[in-house]
Structures are given as C-alpha cells and as structure tokens.
Design an enzyme around this catalytic site. Sequence first.
Site, PDB file in Angstrom:
ATOM      1  N   LYS A 141       0.827  -1.205   0.000  1.00 16.84           N
ATOM      2  CA  LYS A 141       0.000   0.000   0.000  1.00 16.84           C
ATOM      3  C   LYS A 141       0.862   1.256   0.000  1.00 16.84           C
ATOM      4  O   LYS A 141       0.645   2.176  -0.792  1.00 16.84           O
ATOM      5  CB  LYS A 141      -0.930   0.013   1.215  1.00 16.84           C
ATOM      6  CG  LYS A 141      -1.925   1.172   1.210  1.00 16.84           C
ATOM      7  CD  LYS A 141      -2.710   1.252   2.494  1.00 16.84           C
ATOM      8  CE  LYS A 141      -1.892   1.922   3.582  1.00 16.84           C
ATOM      9  NZ  LYS A 141      -2.680   2.248   4.793  1.00 16.84           N
ATOM     10  N   ASP A 159      -6.721   1.283   1.001  1.00 16.85           N
ATOM     11  CA  ASP A 159      -6.797   1.447   2.454  1.00 16.85           C
ATOM     12  C   ASP A 159      -8.235   1.144   2.892  1.00 16.85           C
ATOM     13  O   ASP A 159      -9.037   0.643   2.114  1.00 16.85           O
ATOM     14  CB  ASP A 159      -6.370   2.860   2.877  1.00 16.85           C
ATOM     15  CG  ASP A 159      -7.394   3.909   2.478  1.00 16.85           C
ATOM     16  OD1 ASP A 159      -8.256   3.634   1.610  1.00 16.85           O
ATOM     17  OD2 ASP A 159      -7.348   5.019   3.029  1.00 16.85           O
TER      18      ASP A 159
END
Length: 248
Positions: A141, A159
């Site tokens: 991420k 997220d």
Amino acid sequence: MTESPQKTPPRKPAKKRAPRTLGPEKTEKIFAALAHDRPDPKTELEYSSPFTLLVAVALSAQATDVGVNKATRKLFAIADTPEKMLDLGEEGVAEHIKTIGLWRNKAKNVIALSQKILDDFGGEVPRTRDELTTLPGVGRKTANVVMNEVFGEPTIAVDTHIFRVSNRTGLAPGKTPDEVEAGLERVTPPKWKKGAHHWLILHGRYVCKARTPECWRCVIAEWCKYTPKTADPAKVSSLGPKAPKKKK
C-alpha cells in the site's frame, strides 16, 4: 426380503461465484462523476520530496492524515533527508511522532529505511514496487501511494476507505485489500487510473463514511449498490415526528 434403502449421493459443493461488479458503463460514469467532483485529486499528507512522502505514508498506518501532518511538520523541518533522519536518531524521531499510533516501531522503521536508502539506493527513494517494499515498514500500500503521487504511476493503494467504497458500490468487491486492488486494476478505465486512488479515498473519507454514509450528497449514488441509502437528515427532520402506530 427387505430392500436396503438407497444412499443419496453426496452433493457437490456449490461453486463460489465471483461478486458481480457494476459493469463498464456504470464504472465509467462513477469515475467521470468523481473526477468532475474533485478535478485535482491529491494526497492530504504534507510532503516536500519523495523521501518525506515515503516517511509520511509509512507513519500513516492506523493514524489519520491530520495527525501525521501535525507530527511531521516539526520532524521534516529538521530532518527531510535520509542523512538528517539518521543524525536525528531513533529516539529523536520517536520524540516527534509520539502522538501517532505504534510510534515506537514506526520510529525504528524510519531509521532503518533511511539507512537502507543510503546503503542500497544511493540516497534516492527507489521508483519500483519491488524495490520500495524491501524498505523496512514499507508494504504494498505504501509503495503504491509513493509510486502514484510522486512518480506518476497509475497504481491504486487500497486502504480502509477504498476497501469500503469498492465493496459498497459494487465497483470492485473483494474480501481482502489485495482482492479489491486486483479488481480495481481490472475494471478501472485507463484514463481514470492515475487519479482513481485519490478519488476513491477522498470519497470514502468525506462522503461514503464508515458509520453514516452521506448518500444524500453523493455524486455516484444513482449507480451505487449500497442499500439502504442514508436519507438526508435535514429532510427527515423537516417532516416532524412520526405519528404513533394505532394499536389493533
């Protein structure tokens, strides 16, 4: 002679069907609407270089952007390069980020990633996902955010906000962030991929909220699969209290 009862053959387990997405036409309309609503999407983390963004994103895990910015303003004022971060040391970094969750481990990772950037990448933040994820405290991420924001790559970092929006809308449903990321990579039209991460995260943060999504002001509500849609509280309150039900 009594015949023995015939045994029922065991049923084959039903094949799991992949979640149905919205389809290309609705997907196009969703991204067009999000782009019109926020024509210049960008991260809300404050940074001045690829290195400071990398550190800010690494610190943002289980923390808000507002909280990270509050801590990094003073930190980056004195340590905005790997060399300066190492000079500050782990304890020095820790003192600046104590208001952020998991600060002890994050301080350790910031020092370790600063050292690795100097040792393995000549002091420059690497540009590829494979290289970025070799840095301590940097996962997929974080790497995707850095690649998208500072290097212009059409990556999508999933997220909690993007995970929620993708599942609620039906845009790219999935049980894990990796599944959602793969789904978004597959269904997002090429022309929207560069901004998709920011549009989805900002929409989830300010409109498609976790507890009470503000469906009444959502620009993509007409294509969204989420039900029941949240009613406009202003209109609900204007109707007055509901009449009590009559007893039979």
